[in-house]
Motif scaffolding. Structure first.
Motif, PDB file in Angstrom:
ATOM      1  N   VAL A 303       1.014  -1.279   0.152  1.00  0.00           N
ATOM      2  CA  VAL A 303       0.003   0.163  -0.133  1.00  0.00           C
ATOM      3  C   VAL A 303       0.828   1.197   0.007  1.00  0.00           C
ATOM      4  CG1 VAL A 303      -1.784   1.442   1.292  1.00  0.00           C
ATOM      5  CG2 VAL A 303      -1.935  -1.078   1.267  1.00  0.00           C
ATOM      6  N   ASN A 304       0.642   2.034  -0.997  1.00  0.00           N
ATOM      7  CA  ASN A 304       1.683   3.281  -1.179  1.00  0.00           C
ATOM      8  C   ASN A 304       0.999   4.438  -0.317  1.00  0.00           C
ATOM      9  OD1 ASN A 304       2.999   2.234  -3.209  1.00  0.00           O
ATOM     10  ND2 ASN A 304       1.613   2.766  -4.838  1.00  0.00           N
ATOM     11  N   ILE A 305       1.857   5.108   0.749  1.00  0.00           N
ATOM     12  CA  ILE A 305       1.198   5.959   1.493  1.00  0.00           C
ATOM     13  C   ILE A 305       2.243   7.456   1.246  1.00  0.00           C
ATOM     14  CG2 ILE A 305       1.242   4.435   3.364  1.00  0.00           C
ATOM     15  CD1 ILE A 305       3.561   4.821   4.501  1.00  0.00           C
ATOM     16  N   VAL A 306       1.572   8.635   2.025  1.00  0.00           N
ATOM     17  CA  VAL A 306       2.235   9.679   1.809  1.00  0.00           C
ATOM     18  C   VAL A 306       3.512   9.953   2.016  1.00  0.00           C
ATOM     19  CG1 VAL A 306       1.874  12.150   2.282  1.00  0.00           C
ATOM     20  CG2 VAL A 306      -0.047  10.879   1.805  1.00  0.00           C
ATOM     21  N   LYS A 307       4.054   9.490   3.308  1.00  0.00           N
ATOM     22  CA  LYS A 307       5.116   9.364   4.015  1.00  0.00           C
ATOM     23  C   LYS A 307       5.572  10.819   4.199  1.00  0.00           C
ATOM     24  CE  LYS A 307       7.096   5.373   1.606  1.00  0.00           C
ATOM     25  NZ  LYS A 307       8.221   4.681   0.539  1.00  0.00           N
ATOM     26  N   HIS A 308       6.548  11.426   3.552  1.00  0.00           N
ATOM     27  CA  HIS A 308       7.024  12.619   4.167  1.00  0.00           C
ATOM     28  C   HIS A 308       6.037  13.834   3.970  1.00  0.00           C
ATOM     29  CE1 HIS A 308      10.972  10.753   4.241  1.00  0.00           C
ATOM     30  NE2 HIS A 308      10.899  10.375   2.980  1.00  0.00           N
ATOM     31  N   PHE A 309       5.905  14.408   5.168  1.00  0.00           N
ATOM     32  CA  PHE A 309       4.809  15.452   5.283  1.00  0.00           C
ATOM     33  C   PHE A 309       5.469  16.596   5.973  1.00  0.00           C
ATOM     34  CE2 PHE A 309       0.369  15.663   4.139  1.00  0.00           C
ATOM     35  CZ  PHE A 309       0.141  17.182   4.600  1.00  0.00           C
ATOM     36  N   LYS A 310       5.764  17.746   5.552  1.00  0.00           N
ATOM     37  CA  LYS A 310       6.189  18.847   6.399  1.00  0.00           C
ATOM     38  C   LYS A 310       5.052  19.867   6.741  1.00  0.00           C
ATOM     39  CE  LYS A 310       9.776  22.338   6.031  1.00  0.00           C
ATOM     40  NZ  LYS A 310      11.094  23.127   5.301  1.00  0.00           N
ATOM     41  N   GLY A 311       5.186  20.079   8.154  1.00  0.00           N
ATOM     42  CA  GLY A 311       4.143  20.985   8.438  1.00  0.00           C
ATOM     43  C   GLY A 311       4.721  22.431   8.781  1.00  0.00           C
ATOM     44  N   GLY A 312       3.995  22.940   9.929  1.00  0.00           N
ATOM     45  CA  GLY A 312       4.387  24.228  10.106  1.00  0.00           C
ATOM     46  C   GLY A 312       3.914  25.392   9.471  1.00  0.00           C
ATOM     47  N   LEU A 313       4.438  26.566   9.744  1.00  0.00           N
ATOM     48  CA  LEU A 313       3.841  27.889   8.980  1.00  0.00           C
ATOM     49  C   LEU A 313       4.253  27.888   7.613  1.00  0.00           C
ATOM     50  CD1 LEU A 313       4.474  30.602  11.852  1.00  0.00           C
ATOM     51  CD2 LEU A 313       2.235  29.631  11.049  1.00  0.00           C
ATOM     52  N   ASN A 314       3.570  28.583   6.888  1.00  0.00           N
ATOM     53  CA  ASN A 314       4.066  28.870   5.333  1.00  0.00           C
ATOM     54  C   ASN A 314       5.363  29.407   5.244  1.00  0.00           C
ATOM     55  OD1 ASN A 314       1.264  28.434   5.194  1.00  0.00           O
ATOM     56  ND2 ASN A 314       1.232  29.333   3.095  1.00  0.00           N
ATOM     57  N   PRO A 315       6.346  28.569   4.664  1.00  0.00           N
ATOM     58  CA  PRO A 315       7.638  29.301   4.790  1.00  0.00           C
ATOM     59  C   PRO A 315       7.619  30.335   3.415  1.00  0.00           C
ATOM     60  CG  PRO A 315       7.791  27.003   3.745  1.00  0.00           C
ATOM     61  CD  PRO A 315       6.422  27.404   4.263  1.00  0.00           C
ATOM     62  N   SER A 316       8.591  31.231   3.554  1.00  0.00           N
ATOM     63  CA  SER A 316       8.759  32.202   2.512  1.00  0.00           C
ATOM     64  C   SER A 316       9.313  31.359   1.170  1.00  0.00           C
ATOM     65  CB  SER A 316       9.755  33.240   2.911  1.00  0.00           C
ATOM     66  OG  SER A 316      10.002  34.030   1.806  1.00  0.00           O
ATOM     67  N   SER A 317       8.852  31.853   0.032  1.00  0.00           N
ATOM     68  CA  SER A 317       9.367  31.432  -1.157  1.00  0.00           C
ATOM     69  C   SER A 317       9.708  32.482  -2.153  1.00  0.00           C
ATOM     70  CB  SER A 317       8.123  30.402  -1.928  1.00  0.00           C
ATOM     71  OG  SER A 317       7.047  31.346  -2.009  1.00  0.00           O
ATOM     72  N   VAL A 318       9.977  33.625  -1.415  1.00  0.00           N
ATOM     73  CA  VAL A 318      10.503  34.850  -2.327  1.00  0.00           C
ATOM     74  C   VAL A 318      11.674  34.191  -3.138  1.00  0.00           C
ATOM     75  CG1 VAL A 318      11.184  37.127  -2.427  1.00  0.00           C
ATOM     76  CG2 VAL A 318       9.361  36.408  -0.762  1.00  0.00           C
ATOM     77  N   HIS A 319      12.765  33.942  -2.414  1.00  0.00           N
ATOM     78  CA  HIS A 319      13.947  33.596  -3.026  1.00  0.00           C
ATOM     79  C   HIS A 319      13.944  32.466  -4.321  1.00  0.00           C
ATOM     80  CE1 HIS A 319      13.202  30.751   0.116  1.00  0.00           C
ATOM     81  NE2 HIS A 319      14.036  29.686  -0.421  1.00  0.00           N
ATOM     82  N   GLN A 320      12.571  31.667  -4.034  1.00  0.00           N
ATOM     83  CA  GLN A 320      12.513  30.570  -4.979  1.00  0.00           C
ATOM     84  C   GLN A 320      11.793  31.153  -6.531  1.00  0.00           C
ATOM     85  OE1 GLN A 320      11.149  26.777  -3.770  1.00  0.00           O
ATOM     86  NE2 GLN A 320      11.196  27.696  -1.538  1.00  0.00           N
ATOM     87  N   LEU A 321      11.615  32.293  -6.638  1.00  0.00           N
ATOM     88  CA  LEU A 321      10.981  32.797  -7.923  1.00  0.00           C
ATOM     89  C   LEU A 321      12.059  32.827  -8.978  1.00  0.00           C
ATOM     90  CD1 LEU A 321       8.635  35.695  -6.689  1.00  0.00           C
ATOM     91  CD2 LEU A 321       7.995  33.207  -7.085  1.00  0.00           C
ATOM     92  N   GLN A 322      11.902  32.457 -10.028  1.00  0.00           N
ATOM     93  CA  GLN A 322      12.690  32.465 -11.103  1.00  0.00           C
ATOM     94  C   GLN A 322      12.436  33.617 -12.137  1.00  0.00           C
ATOM     95  OE1 GLN A 322      15.530  29.728 -10.896  1.00  0.00           O
ATOM     96  NE2 GLN A 322      14.654  29.997  -8.835  1.00  0.00           N
ATOM     97  N   PHE A 323      13.039  34.836 -11.854  1.00  0.00           N
ATOM     98  CA  PHE A 323      12.966  35.703 -12.964  1.00  0.00           C
ATOM     99  C   PHE A 323      13.976  35.876 -13.838  1.00  0.00           C
ATOM    100  CE2 PHE A 323      10.156  37.634  -9.237  1.00  0.00           C
ATOM    101  CZ  PHE A 323       8.992  37.295  -9.920  1.00  0.00           C
ATOM    102  N   ASN A 324      15.195  35.242 -13.570  1.00  0.00           N
ATOM    103  CA  ASN A 324      16.242  35.192 -14.524  1.00  0.00           C
ATOM    104  C   ASN A 324      16.496  33.857 -14.886  1.00  0.00           C
ATOM    105  OD1 ASN A 324      16.943  37.878 -13.472  1.00  0.00           O
ATOM    106  ND2 ASN A 324      17.995  36.927 -11.481  1.00  0.00           N
ATOM    107  N   SER A 325      15.579  32.992 -14.788  1.00  0.00           N
ATOM    108  CA  SER A 325      15.684  31.753 -15.612  1.00  0.00           C
ATOM    109  C   SER A 325      15.228  31.820 -16.989  1.00  0.00           C
ATOM    110  CB  SER A 325      14.618  30.776 -14.823  1.00  0.00           C
ATOM    111  OG  SER A 325      14.600  29.792 -15.738  1.00  0.00           O
TER     112      SER A 325
END
Length: 648
Positions: A303-325
């Protein structure tokens, strides 16, 4: 003498009405209209005030400005505890449905489960501040999740580079928000309407089937599966995978809870008192299936399960936006597609429930709210969010009063992220597949497709084209085919508009199409023609000119006793004209004069008469040849003084 005076009064009145048209003030220019549109979108009560009312202070103007951006400041002052009780129950019911659906939709978008829950936290909070719908439930939805995985998956394979894929998802979400906000601020909501109702019905139906087929991966526990979305590739991948080892426990577990969810939905529909049962069924399925897997160690038996599941508050993703890509251009293209699809679904949902409650929903303000919530969402690890029909229906049935139910839902999801994510480690993927499958029947509207067939066959072709395009091509092919056919339909009606010969309905001063109303009588010696087009432009001007000349020829051939000496052109439907349209009118005037026929204009609109005056066309035909309505034009032709003056 009395009769002569009466005629003089009538003539003077007609002349005065003509003066109203010719001496009307200049219409506002383009820049003024754009500025007014932006101001009307932002300011709810406008900036004008009556002379009798006191002038607003700067503080009141500032507060009015803030009310335009944040409607919660307006209705929040009258918010009562009785409303909060209803919103609290609706929000909690909504959260019970939202949590499992968000995890499933994140899986559909090929993202980790927590990103679906993140998307059900920040966007609903932002919408609660800026949105104007009371019932709409914000969060991830199936169709947009499919769009993201289908379009972005062609650029970056999430199985090969999950980090790059996730960054591109956030970048697409940012562009989606930008386009949505721009559509709203500049009142470009008509762009969304290019995706017609028929196209949406077909697209949703095709997407639902594709989504359902893709859930066979989770339902059957298939490890290797195609990334393509067309039905042929998906079914081929399923049949190939069945030849390899797979665990039937996934199928048994998924189908068991799918049947359970569908049974609760049937009960809820049959008895409105149990509306909460189908709402909590998905969450109950997740809890029970997780316990079953944990207690029986079913994950050790295939039976396949979700396994890894990260909780907590929404982390910032500002640095992940790819405008120079190198993929930023492709991200923008995907963003505009997602923005239109998301807005189409959200505004349709919002307006449907607003009409039930009896209030108006401003589409442009909704676009601004959706835009800002997705922009901020892209900075806080969320992907594209919009209004969900299934969750909005649950919210409405649960008795929500305001968007506070969204705040309650988002708060509940946030608490779950803090405390309960570790408990979801053993959640089987087959349950997430069954939850998504249970939500798909609402996307396939066979009755509406049948109604479209009965009402408009061309619209039905658009519907079927979108359906087959998504099913056998891809999501973008389905959209392109539907939009292309819709554009073709618009172009045909614009390039080849109809023209009507008008006659007077007996006993009235109303002029109607003589074909539709055979009792309408034509006026001897006159040909009254109405142009049924909102624009007289380069695309249709020559066609309209030739059509008018043909109608004149046909009328002269039918009536050999008296030829037509005046053509009255009813311009009441024409709201704009360009230089090509003006040149066509000038050529029409010359050709009519060469035939011994005069041209008269009736009911020209503001923008049209303004341009005709600037082009000196009014001077060419004579200022006495422009009238406020058709009746004045006819009376002028039979007035002895006017007839002698104008050659009638």
């Amino acid at each position: 003498m009395a009769e002569g005076q009466q005629l003089e009064v009538v003539n003077n009145g007609r002349t005065e009405r003509t003066g109203w048209i010719l001496n009307s003030p200049d219409p506002p220019d383009v820049f003024h209209e754009v500025f007014s549109s932006i101001r009307n979108t932002i300011l709810p009560h406008g900036t004008k005030h009556n002379s009798s009312s006191p002038k607003k202070s700067p503080a009141n103007k500032a507060f009015s400005f803030l009310q335009g951006i944040f409607p919660i400041l307006e209705w929040g002052r009258n918010y009562k505890a009785t409303k909060f009780k209803n919103d609290l129950m609706a929000g909690l019911t909504l959260a019970s449905l939202c949590i499992p659906q968000s995890i499933g939709y994140a899986n559909l978008a090929k993202l980790d489960p927590q990103y679906g829950l993140y998307t059900s936290v920040v966007p609903p909070f932002i919408y609660a501040l800026m949105g104007s719908s009371r019932e709409i439930a914000i969060g991830p939805v199936a169709v947009v999740s499919l769009l993201l995985s289908a379009l972005i998956g062609k650029i970056v394979d999430p199985g090969v580079d999950a980090v790059a894929y996730r960054r591109l998802v956030f970048t697409v979400t940012f562009f989606t928000g930008i386009f949505q906000a721009v559509f709203g601020i500049f009142r470009l909501g008509f762009l969304v309407d290019f995706l017609s109702h028929a196209a949406v019905v077909g697209f949703m139906g095709g997407a639902a089937i594709v989504i359902g087929l893709q859930q066979l991966r989770g339902l059957l526990g298939i490890s290797h599966f195609t990334t393509k979305t067309d039905v042929v590739s998906v079914l081929e991948s399923v049949f190939k995978s069945l030849h390899h080892p797979w665990s039937p426990l996934n199928f048994v577990l998924g189908c068991s809870f799918l049947i359970f969810i569908l049974i609760t939905r049937f009960i809820g529909r049959r008895n409105k008192k149990f509306f909460w049962l189908p709402a909590i069924a998905p969450l109950l399925s997740v809890v029970l299936s997780t316990l079953i897997v944990y207690l029986t160690k079913a994950d050790k038996h295939g039976v396949n399960i979700v396994k890894h599941f990260k909780g907590g508050l929404n982390p910032s993703s500002v640095h992940q936006l790819q405008f120079n890509s190198t993929h930023v251009g492709q991200a923008a293209k995907i963003g505009i597609i997602c923005s239109i699809i998301a807005l189409t679904e959200a505004i349709a949902v919002g307006r449907s429930f607003a009409s039930i409650k009896g209030y108006h929903l401003d589409g442009n303000k909704e676009m601004v709210a959706m835009g800002f919530m997705n922009i901020i969402g892209s900075l806080t690890s969320c992907y594209v969010a919009t209004g969900s029909f299934s969750r909005t229906a649950v919210n409405f049935s649960a008795g929500c009063e305001t968007v506070v139910s969204n705040i309650v839902m988002a708060t509940t999801v946030l608490i779950s992220l803090q405390l309960f994510t570790k408990l979801l480690f053993y959640t089987p993927l087959a349950i997430l597949a069954s939850i998504i499958l249970s939500a798909l029947p609402g996307l396939i509207d066979i009755n509406e497709a049948y109604n479209i067939w009965k009402v408009d066959k061309l619209d039905f072709i658009v519907c079927i084209a979108a359906f087959l395009g998504v099913l056998f091509g891809s999501v973008e092919i389905g959209l392109l085919v539907a939009v292309a056919i819709s554009f073709l339909k618009i172009m045909l009606s614009s390039i080849r508009p109809s023209t009507e010969v008008l006659g007077r309905i007996p006993g009235t001063n109303t002029f109607c199409d003589v074909v539709q109303y055979p009792m309408a009588t034509k006026t001897s010696g006159l040909l009254i023609i109405r142009v049924n087009s909102g624009s007289l432009c380069f695309a249709n001007a020559n066609f309209i000119r030739e059509r008018i000349l043909k109608l004149l020829t046909d009328e002269n051939e039918e009536n050999t006793k008296e030829s037509i000496h005046v053509v009255i052109l009813d311009m009441s439907n024409v709201i704009s004209i360009d230089s090509s349209g003006i040149i066509a009118l000038e050529e029409l005037h010359k050709q009519l004069v060469s035939r011994g026929t005069e041209l008269t204009l009736a009911s020209p609109r503001w923008q049209v008469i303004s341009k005709l005056k600037l082009a000196k066309f009014v001077d060419k035909i004579g200022r006495g040849r422009v009238f406020l309505n058709v009746e004045d034009a006819i009376d002028a032709c039979f007035d002895p003084k006017m007839s002698a003056l104008n050659g009638c």
